[in-house]
Design a protein around this motif. Structure first.
Motif, mmCIF file in Angstrom:
data_model
loop_
_atom_site.group_PDB
_atom_site.id
_atom_site.type_symbol
_atom_site.label_atom_id
_atom_site.label_comp_id
_atom_site.label_asym_id
_atom_site.label_seq_id
_atom_site.Cartn_x
_atom_site.Cartn_y
_atom_site.Cartn_z
ATOM 1 N N GLY A 1 6.727 1.085 -8.216
ATOM 2 C CA GLY A 1 5.548 0.270 -7.953
ATOM 3 C C GLY A 1 4.800 0.822 -6.754
ATOM 4 O O GLY A 1 4.759 2.032 -6.523
ATOM 5 N N GLN A 2 4.233 -0.088 -5.962
ATOM 6 C CA GLN A 2 3.492 0.358 -4.789
ATOM 7 C C GLN A 2 4.418 1.010 -3.786
ATOM 8 O O GLN A 2 5.500 0.469 -3.492
ATOM 9 C CB GLN A 2 2.913 -0.856 -4.082
ATOM 10 N N GLY A 3 3.965 2.118 -3.218
ATOM 11 C CA GLY A 3 4.691 2.713 -2.097
ATOM 12 C C GLY A 3 5.536 3.907 -2.496
ATOM 13 O O GLY A 3 5.868 4.105 -3.659
ATOM 14 N N GLU A 4 5.849 4.716 -1.485
ATOM 15 C CA GLU A 4 6.774 5.844 -1.652
ATOM 16 C C GLU A 4 8.137 5.368 -1.131
ATOM 17 O O GLU A 4 8.320 5.190 0.084
ATOM 18 C CB GLU A 4 6.240 7.048 -0.848
ATOM 19 N N PRO A 5 9.093 5.146 -2.019
ATOM 20 C CA PRO A 5 10.360 4.522 -1.595
ATOM 21 C C PRO A 5 11.083 5.292 -0.489
ATOM 22 O O PRO A 5 11.684 4.680 0.399
ATOM 23 C CB PRO A 5 11.212 4.512 -2.871
ATOM 24 N N GLY B 1 0.836 -1.198 0.000
ATOM 25 C CA GLY B 1 0.000 0.000 0.000
ATOM 26 C C GLY B 1 0.867 1.243 0.000
ATOM 27 O O GLY B 1 2.083 1.170 -0.251
ATOM 28 N N CYS B 2 0.282 2.374 0.316
ATOM 29 C CA CYS B 2 1.044 3.631 0.320
ATOM 30 C C CYS B 2 0.279 4.672 1.125
ATOM 31 O O CYS B 2 -0.949 4.726 1.085
ATOM 32 C CB CYS B 2 1.255 4.128 -1.107
ATOM 33 N N ALA B 3 1.050 5.512 1.844
ATOM 34 C CA ALA B 3 0.410 6.525 2.700
ATOM 35 C C ALA B 3 0.202 7.857 1.988
ATOM 36 O O ALA B 3 -0.387 8.772 2.557
ATOM 37 C CB ALA B 3 1.272 6.746 3.943
ATOM 38 N N MET B 4 0.676 7.990 0.748
ATOM 39 C CA MET B 4 0.737 9.321 0.126
ATOM 40 C C MET B 4 -0.590 9.778 -0.480
ATOM 41 O O MET B 4 -0.775 10.955 -0.739
ATOM 42 C CB MET B 4 1.851 9.371 -0.937
ATOM 43 N N LYS B 5 -1.468 8.839 -0.781
ATOM 44 C CA LYS B 5 -2.838 9.176 -1.218
ATOM 45 C C LYS B 5 -2.917 10.049 -2.470
ATOM 46 O O LYS B 5 -3.773 10.940 -2.561
ATOM 47 C CB LYS B 5 -3.609 9.860 -0.085
ATOM 48 N N CYS B 6 -2.039 9.831 -3.431
ATOM 49 C CA CYS B 6 -2.120 10.601 -4.681
ATOM 50 C C CYS B 6 -3.467 10.305 -5.350
ATOM 51 O O CYS B 6 -3.912 9.158 -5.406
ATOM 52 C CB CYS B 6 -0.963 10.244 -5.607
ATOM 53 N N SER B 7 -4.093 11.363 -5.866
ATOM 54 C CA SER B 7 -5.496 11.232 -6.277
ATOM 55 C C SER B 7 -5.679 10.429 -7.563
ATOM 56 O O SER B 7 -6.768 9.991 -7.858
ATOM 57 C CB SER B 7 -6.119 12.618 -6.456
ATOM 58 N N PHE B 8 -4.592 10.256 -8.324
ATOM 59 C CA PHE B 8 -4.702 9.544 -9.601
ATOM 60 C C PHE B 8 -4.325 8.081 -9.452
ATOM 61 O O PHE B 8 -4.309 7.339 -10.429
ATOM 62 C CB PHE B 8 -3.747 10.192 -10.628
ATOM 63 N N CYS B 9 -4.012 7.653 -8.218
ATOM 64 C CA CYS B 9 -3.318 6.370 -8.054
ATOM 65 C C CYS B 9 -4.201 5.336 -7.359
ATOM 66 O O CYS B 9 -4.731 5.583 -6.277
ATOM 67 C CB CYS B 9 -2.049 6.606 -7.236
ATOM 68 N N HIS B 10 -4.304 4.188 -7.981
ATOM 69 C CA HIS B 10 -5.054 3.085 -7.398
ATOM 70 C C HIS B 10 -4.471 2.662 -6.054
ATOM 71 O O HIS B 10 -5.186 2.405 -5.098
ATOM 72 C CB HIS B 10 -4.975 1.885 -8.350
ATOM 73 N N THR B 11 -3.136 2.561 -5.988
ATOM 74 C CA THR B 11 -2.485 2.116 -4.749
ATOM 75 C C THR B 11 -2.774 3.084 -3.607
ATOM 76 O O THR B 11 -2.998 2.679 -2.468
ATOM 77 C CB THR B 11 -0.965 1.995 -4.943
ATOM 78 N N GLY B 12 -2.776 4.394 -3.942
ATOM 79 C CA GLY B 12 -3.008 5.412 -2.926
ATOM 80 C C GLY B 12 -4.353 5.254 -2.233
ATOM 81 O O GLY B 12 -4.512 5.626 -1.068
ATOM 82 N N LEU B 13 -5.319 4.669 -2.936
ATOM 83 C CA LEU B 13 -6.644 4.466 -2.341
ATOM 84 C C LEU B 13 -6.602 3.456 -1.205
ATOM 85 O O LEU B 13 -7.469 3.437 -0.337
ATOM 86 C CB LEU B 13 -7.632 3.931 -3.400
ATOM 87 N N THR C 1 10.214 9.347 -6.526
ATOM 88 C CA THR C 1 9.566 9.838 -5.310
ATOM 89 C C THR C 1 8.473 10.844 -5.649
ATOM 90 O O THR C 1 8.563 11.561 -6.654
ATOM 91 C CB THR C 1 10.599 10.498 -4.361
ATOM 92 N N ALA C 2 7.467 10.886 -4.786
ATOM 93 C CA ALA C 2 6.417 11.895 -4.944
ATOM 94 C C ALA C 2 6.866 13.232 -4.354
ATOM 95 O O ALA C 2 6.148 14.219 -4.429
ATOM 96 C CB ALA C 2 5.135 11.417 -4.253
ATOM 97 N N GLY C 3 8.062 13.246 -3.751
ATOM 98 C CA GLY C 3 8.589 14.469 -3.161
ATOM 99 C C GLY C 3 8.572 14.400 -1.641
ATOM 100 O O GLY C 3 8.273 15.383 -0.961
#
Ligand code: SF4
Length: 346
Positions: A160-164, A108-120, A195-197
């Protein structure tokens, strides 16, 4: 409890062997056999004491393959099952006769990017180093068995999944293993962390990360738009992120890759392109334009090819090298931001 061999960088393994009173040269031999020959060290390579230590204390298990999906363009998506039953996805992306591998860094991922399936899905947990390295070794083993002779993995991307950078220590150690000459021997410019930053990780990068490539998901220059696409932009604003990236020392020839997702009518206008060109002025930048890859229920749409080319033309005028990435493997949802996801229902 046994620890995984695939969690140790070579210096760490040497130190462990020394602490156990074992010969440190055995560590390099073991590394060589496991990573170069992809096999256990042969009979008399390791001392009896080392062999019995390994038997009692070390595991060489790889994550199990739960499911494999093959797309028409030779893209392969793996669902790996980890020891605790959690699952992560890994994608092999064909390029001529070789492959690039896209690795996950978190469940999963904690970043919650709005375009991203994983973020959901939210963040379930970080991956351990051996679970990251294990994705590559598991995919490599599958390739060697299923596509012998055309099985070379030439590049690695953490996309892939996650913010490295939110799982910095495990990702850093995995990179050290990928780059080690006794290990997998990837050249440093063949490994890229995207990275998403995540600013705390970028701050650590300069002193701690080996010299791998960096890619930033930039996606919008205007703050409101970027806040919507990448909510951590509100905590770690783009200008601070760019300034931090500028401080990372790079080989003279090395570009920073800026990823820009093109969402129709949202961030794909000529004005958006002009703003991006201005923002990257004077930087050693390479831009990847990624037309949004819609999935059922997605809130954005994909621009036409013509619209994507018009955006690129503006960056061309600014002298910024740019490629439009037409995503591969779309028939199995293997495109960026769509890993380990089912289309939302209802
Ligand atoms: S795009 Fe990357 S960082 Fe953003 S939510 Fe998805 S996996 Fe996380």
């Amino acid at each position: 409890m046994k620890t995984s061999f695939y969690s140790y960088s070579l210096p760490e393994l040497r130190a462990l062997f020394e602490a156990q009173g074992l010969s440190a040269t055995g560590a390099a031999k073991l590394y060589h056999w496991r990573y170069k020959h992809r096999a256990p060290a042969s009979g008399n390579e390791l001392s009896k004491a080392t062999q019995s230590y390994l038997q009692e204390n070390m595991s060489f298990e790889l994550p199990e393959i739960d499911r494999v999906q093959e797309a028409g363009d030779r893209t392969v998506k793996f669902l790996f099952r980890l020891a605790d039953g959690k699952k992560v996805e890994t994608v092999l992306i064909p390029s001529n006769r070789k492959y690039g591998i896209c690795l996950s860094s978190q469940v999963g991922c904690a970043m919650k990017c709005s375009f991203c399936h994983t973020g959901l899905q939210g963040l379930s947990r970080n991956l351990e180093t051996h679970e990251i390295v294990g994705q590559l070794l598991g995919a490599q083993r599958w390739l060697s068995e299923q596509r012998p002779g055309k099985d070379r993995i030439a590049t690695v991307v953490f996309m892939g999944q996650g913010e490295p950078l939110h799982n910095f220590d495990s990702v850093r150690r995995a990179c050290e293993i990928f780059l080690s000459q006794h290990g997998l021997s990837f050249a440093s410019d063949k490994v890229t962390i995207s990275t998403a930053g995540y600013l705390p990780g970028l701050v650590r990068w300069k002193a701690e990360m080996p010299g791998v490539n960096i890619a930033l998901s930039l996606h919008a220059v205007e703050m409101k738009k970027r806040d919507e696409l990448i909510p951590i932009n509100a905590r770690f604003p783009l200008d601070e992120v760019l300034a931090q990236i500028d401080q990372i020392p790079r080989n003279r020839k090395r570009f920073v890759i800026y990823e820009y997702l093109l969402a129709k009518g949202f961030n794909d206008s000529v004005e958006d392109a002009e703003a991006l060109g201005e923002k990257l002025k004077g930087k050693k930048a390479f831009v990847n334009l990624i037309p949004f890859n819609p999935y059922p229920g997605a809130k954005y749409e994909r621009p036409t090819e013509e619209e994507a080319r018009a955006f690129k033309a503006v960056l061309d005028e600014h002298g910024i090298p740019t490629l439009i990435r037409f995503t591969k493997g779309t028939d199995i949802l293997a495109a960026c931001g769509q890993l380990n996801s089912k289309p939302p229902t209802g």
